[in-house]
Design a protein around this motif. Structure first.
Motif, PDB file in Angstrom:
ATOM      1  N   LYS A 174      35.519 106.077 -14.860  1.00  0.00           N
ATOM      2  CA  LYS A 174      34.253 105.632 -15.426  1.00  0.00           C
ATOM      3  C   LYS A 174      33.336 106.825 -15.701  1.00  0.00           C
ATOM      4  CE  LYS A 174      34.082 101.142 -13.079  1.00  0.00           C
ATOM      5  NZ  LYS A 174      33.306 100.305 -12.129  1.00  0.00           N
ATOM      6  N   GLU A 175      32.691 106.781 -16.842  1.00  0.00           N
ATOM      7  CA  GLU A 175      31.616 107.722 -17.142  1.00  0.00           C
ATOM      8  C   GLU A 175      30.327 106.925 -17.168  1.00  0.00           C
ATOM      9  OE1 GLU A 175      32.107 110.005 -20.656  1.00  0.00           O
ATOM     10  OE2 GLU A 175      33.560 111.379 -19.741  1.00  0.00           O
ATOM     11  N   LEU A 176      29.447 107.204 -16.200  1.00  0.00           N
ATOM     12  CA  LEU A 176      28.230 106.420 -16.047  1.00  0.00           C
ATOM     13  C   LEU A 176      27.104 106.961 -16.912  1.00  0.00           C
ATOM     14  CD1 LEU A 176      28.251 105.961 -12.165  1.00  0.00           C
ATOM     15  CD2 LEU A 176      29.104 104.382 -13.902  1.00  0.00           C
ATOM     16  N   GLU A 218      22.254 100.375 -10.280  1.00  0.00           N
ATOM     17  CA  GLU A 218      23.591 100.971 -10.194  1.00  0.00           C
ATOM     18  C   GLU A 218      24.650 100.004 -10.719  1.00  0.00           C
ATOM     19  OE1 GLU A 218      26.524 103.720  -9.647  1.00  0.00           O
ATOM     20  OE2 GLU A 218      24.345 103.963  -9.672  1.00  0.00           O
ATOM     21  N   TYR A 219      24.445  98.723 -10.428  1.00  0.00           N
ATOM     22  CA  TYR A 219      25.375  97.719 -10.964  1.00  0.00           C
ATOM     23  C   TYR A 219      25.355  97.728 -12.492  1.00  0.00           C
ATOM     24  CZ  TYR A 219      26.935  93.222 -12.707  1.00  0.00           C
ATOM     25  OH  TYR A 219      27.546  92.246 -13.436  1.00  0.00           O
ATOM     26  N   ASP A 269      15.034 106.072 -20.170  1.00  0.00           N
ATOM     27  CA  ASP A 269      14.498 105.068 -21.088  1.00  0.00           C
ATOM     28  C   ASP A 269      15.544 104.600 -22.090  1.00  0.00           C
ATOM     29  OD1 ASP A 269      12.097 105.252 -19.792  1.00  0.00           O
ATOM     30  OD2 ASP A 269      11.121 106.509 -21.313  1.00  0.00           O
ATOM     31  N   GLU A 270      16.415 105.510 -22.541  1.00  0.00           N
ATOM     32  CA  GLU A 270      17.466 105.127 -23.489  1.00  0.00           C
ATOM     33  C   GLU A 270      18.412 104.106 -22.867  1.00  0.00           C
ATOM     34  OE1 GLU A 270      17.800 105.806 -26.708  1.00  0.00           O
ATOM     35  OE2 GLU A 270      15.815 106.728 -26.491  1.00  0.00           O
ATOM     36  N   PHE A 271      18.716 104.313 -21.596  1.00  0.00           N
ATOM     37  CA  PHE A 271      19.560 103.366 -20.870  1.00  0.00           C
ATOM     38  C   PHE A 271      18.897 101.991 -20.844  1.00  0.00           C
ATOM     39  CE2 PHE A 271      20.360 101.252 -16.756  1.00  0.00           C
ATOM     40  CZ  PHE A 271      21.719 101.028 -16.861  1.00  0.00           C
ATOM     41  N   ALA A 284      29.439 101.331 -17.972  1.00  0.00           N
ATOM     42  CA  ALA A 284      30.147 102.610 -17.956  1.00  0.00           C
ATOM     43  C   ALA A 284      31.235 102.651 -19.036  1.00  0.00           C
ATOM     44  CB  ALA A 284      30.769 102.827 -16.577  1.00  0.00           C
ATOM     45  N   ARG A 285      31.506 103.855 -19.539  1.00  0.00           N
ATOM     46  CA  ARG A 285      32.606 104.062 -20.469  1.00  0.00           C
ATOM     47  C   ARG A 285      33.871 104.358 -19.671  1.00  0.00           C
ATOM     48  NH1 ARG A 285      32.232 108.710 -22.934  1.00  0.00           N
ATOM     49  NH2 ARG A 285      33.728 108.179 -24.582  1.00  0.00           N
ATOM     50  N   LEU A 286      34.986 103.830 -20.125  1.00  0.00           N
ATOM     51  CA  LEU A 286      36.264 104.131 -19.487  1.00  0.00           C
ATOM     52  C   LEU A 286      36.976 105.209 -20.292  1.00  0.00           C
ATOM     53  CD1 LEU A 286      37.588 100.596 -18.452  1.00  0.00           C
ATOM     54  CD2 LEU A 286      36.478 102.323 -17.025  1.00  0.00           C
ATOM     55  N   VAL A 287      37.279 106.294 -19.608  1.00  0.00           N
ATOM     56  CA  VAL A 287      37.902 107.450 -20.265  1.00  0.00           C
ATOM     57  C   VAL A 287      39.288 107.672 -19.662  1.00  0.00           C
ATOM     58  CG1 VAL A 287      37.676 109.909 -20.749  1.00  0.00           C
ATOM     59  CG2 VAL A 287      35.630 108.472 -20.624  1.00  0.00           C
ATOM     60  N   ALA A 288      40.279 107.841 -20.514  1.00  0.00           N
ATOM     61  CA  ALA A 288      41.653 108.057 -20.048  1.00  0.00           C
ATOM     62  C   ALA A 288      41.773 109.372 -19.280  1.00  0.00           C
ATOM     63  CB  ALA A 288      42.611 108.042 -21.228  1.00  0.00           C
ATOM     64  N   VAL A 289      42.548 109.353 -18.193  1.00  0.00           N
ATOM     65  CA  VAL A 289      42.797 110.539 -17.363  1.00  0.00           C
ATOM     66  C   VAL A 289      44.273 110.906 -17.494  1.00  0.00           C
ATOM     67  CG1 VAL A 289      42.844 111.440 -15.016  1.00  0.00           C
ATOM     68  CG2 VAL A 289      40.980 109.934 -15.735  1.00  0.00           C
ATOM     69  N   GLU A 290      44.544 112.174 -17.837  1.00  0.00           N
ATOM     70  CA  GLU A 290      45.941 112.595 -18.024  1.00  0.00           C
ATOM     71  C   GLU A 290      46.331 113.780 -17.150  1.00  0.00           C
ATOM     72  OE1 GLU A 290      46.280 113.353 -22.168  1.00  0.00           O
ATOM     73  OE2 GLU A 290      46.136 111.221 -22.746  1.00  0.00           O
ATOM     74  N   ASP A 291      45.345 114.464 -16.557  1.00  0.00           N
ATOM     75  CA  ASP A 291      45.639 115.723 -15.878  1.00  0.00           C
ATOM     76  C   ASP A 291      45.664 115.612 -14.359  1.00  0.00           C
ATOM     77  OD1 ASP A 291      42.984 115.141 -15.672  1.00  0.00           O
ATOM     78  OD2 ASP A 291      42.278 117.203 -16.002  1.00  0.00           O
ATOM     79  N   ARG A 292      45.623 114.393 -13.835  1.00  0.00           N
ATOM     80  CA  ARG A 292      45.644 114.247 -12.376  1.00  0.00           C
ATOM     81  C   ARG A 292      46.135 112.841 -12.005  1.00  0.00           C
ATOM     82  NH1 ARG A 292      41.790 110.807 -11.018  1.00  0.00           N
ATOM     83  NH2 ARG A 292      39.797 110.681 -12.143  1.00  0.00           N
TER      84      ARG A 292
END
Length: 447
Positions: A245-247, A143-144, A252-254, A150-158
């Motif tokens: 964060k998008e995890l 999990e770490y 296997d790809e990971f 993780a990818r960081l994605v901008a949040v605009e709707d909340r």
């Protein structure tokens, strides 16, 4: 040269050392050559007056100080080797006799290494914990890795939620005055990480990007800075951006993306092996500490204060080096925490005492048991250190001074002594599962 050990009492040794007249004459001549260039006597060019003329005018004592400085170190070193004492401090020198044609005699009072009365050090009962790596520990490490990648994605709707990354500008105030070190811009704060003072992150939940908010917090009692302990503060905060964060999926790809392995199973197996190695090191270290501490507790030794003070110096030097890595220095640390140098020395006193006693006891055990470092062990260790620093072992060996080689030798003896204690202990094995902390949980705390 002659040396006589008069007495050893309360860890103080007094040596009477006699330097032959001819040897001291060499020191006098050396002193003359050093000082004559600065002496002016009528009838002679500066620096050219014969020694007898200079002594006749000013007295032979004019050259004594430097002659003593030349003669004492060599004679003292000879006396230490001859008598077999082990000094732990610089000697106090007292001149007994000095004069032309006479032996130069002086006394040296020096603190020596104390005698250790060993207690029980064989057959010590100790418990060794064998940790078992659980699936939960492996999953926490995975999990770490997910969080780290993780990818960081901008949040605009909340607005800000638990787990978001808030990009903020902030400035803190106490009683309307700016808080020193309490201002930052474009700071990435993970909400729920508990990396700020308690209450700060919770109050950002619900704030939208572009909005500002005043956050009121109270520094905890016993806070590391006494000036802030228990104080109320107000932070003016502007949320500039919100990210989530998008995890990645655990597949296997990971595994291919985050490691040298082709499958998730191989990655899990590697994590399990590394966790086992780490836990075994913890288990071994804990066992060693237990056995050593028992042997130290069972021994009696009257430690000279100078040895404790010298160890405190070493601890403070190490502490100062660690501070420099964090971008500060000892002077700033003392000022920030309202401490004096004496306060800091007192903090290290108990640790210094234990370190000194531990070293003395282990050394005494090694001597009693005849534990030594062989030439091959020393050379192998030198080679290991050289390779660590990408240096040629032979060239590295030539650069090492006598003192550095002695330190390597002492470290080998200490390790072998600890191994001896472990081998001669009565160890009970206890199995226990341990949830290992992931690297992601070992965070620096901003507060």
């Amino acid at each position: 040269m002659k040396a006589n050990l008069e007495k050893i009492e309360n860890n103080l040794a007094i040596l009477e050392i006699q330097v032959d007249p001819g040897k001291f004459e060499e020191a006098m001549e050396k002193s003359y050559r050093k000082n004559v260039k600065n002496i002016s006597i009528p009838g002679f060019r500066k620096g050219r007056a014969p020694r007898k003329i200079v002594e006749a005018r000013y007295g032979e004592g004019i050259f004594y100080e430097d002659a003593i400085n030349f003669a004492v170190p060599e004679a003292y070193s000879y006396a230490v080797k001859e008598t077999g004492i082990k000094p732990v401090d610089q000697p106090k020198i007292e001149i007994v006799q000095i004069g032309q044609g006479k032996p130069f005699i002086f006394k040296a009072e020096v603190t020596v290494k104390p005698e250790v009365k060993l207690g029980e050090y064989k057959g010590i009962e100790a418990e060794k914990i064998e940790f078992e790596v659980t699936d939960e520990a492996i999953n926490k490490e995975l999990e770490y890795l997910r969080q780290k990648n993780a990818r960081l994605v901008a949040v605009e709707d909340r607005p800000v939620q638990e787990g978001d990354i808030a990009i903020i500008d902030f400035e803190g105030f106490i009683d309307g005055r700016p808080l020193e070190g309490g201002k930052n811009e474009n700071y990435s704060l993970e909400i729920g990480s508990k990396s700020f003072v308690p209450g700060f992150e919770d109050q950002l939940i619900g704030v939208r990007a572009g909005e500002e908010k005043e956050i009121k917090i109270t520094f905890p009692e016993g806070y590391r800075s006494e000036e802030l302990s228990g104080k109320d503060a107000v932070f003016k905060v502007r949320v500039k951006e919100i990210k989530k964060k998008e995890l990645p999926e655990l597949d296997d790809e990971f595994a291919k993306d985050v490691s040298e392995f082709e499958t998730l199973k191989e990655l899990k197996d590697d994590i399990e092996n590394k966790l086992k190695q780490g836990l075994e090191e913890i288990s071994r270290s804990t066992l060693e500490s237990t056995v050593i501490n028992r042997a130290v507790e069972n021994a009696q030794v009257d430690i000279p204060q100078v040895m404790i003070e010298n160890e405190i110096d070493i601890l403070i030097q190490d502490f100062s080096s660690k501070l420099s890595y964090s971008g500060t220095n000892l002077k700033q640390y003392l000022k920030y925490n309202n401490l004096t140098e004496e306060d800091l020395r007192n903090r290290f006193k108990d640790e210094a005492y234990h370190n000194v006693k531990r070293a003395l006891v282990l050394e005494a055990i090694a001597e009693v048991e005849g534990i030594q470092a062989t030439d091959d062990e020393i050379e192998n260790k030198v080679k290991e250190i050289a390779e660590k620093y990408n240096q040629n072992p032979e060239e590295f060996r030539k650069k090492l001074g006598e003192r550095q080689v002695e330190i390597i030798k002492d470290n080998i003896v200490m390790k072998k002594t600890v191994d001896f204690l472990i081998q001669n202990s009565k160890i009970k094995v206890k199995k226990q599962s341990k949830e290992n902390e992931t690297a992601g949980e070992q965070k620096d705390i901003q507060d």
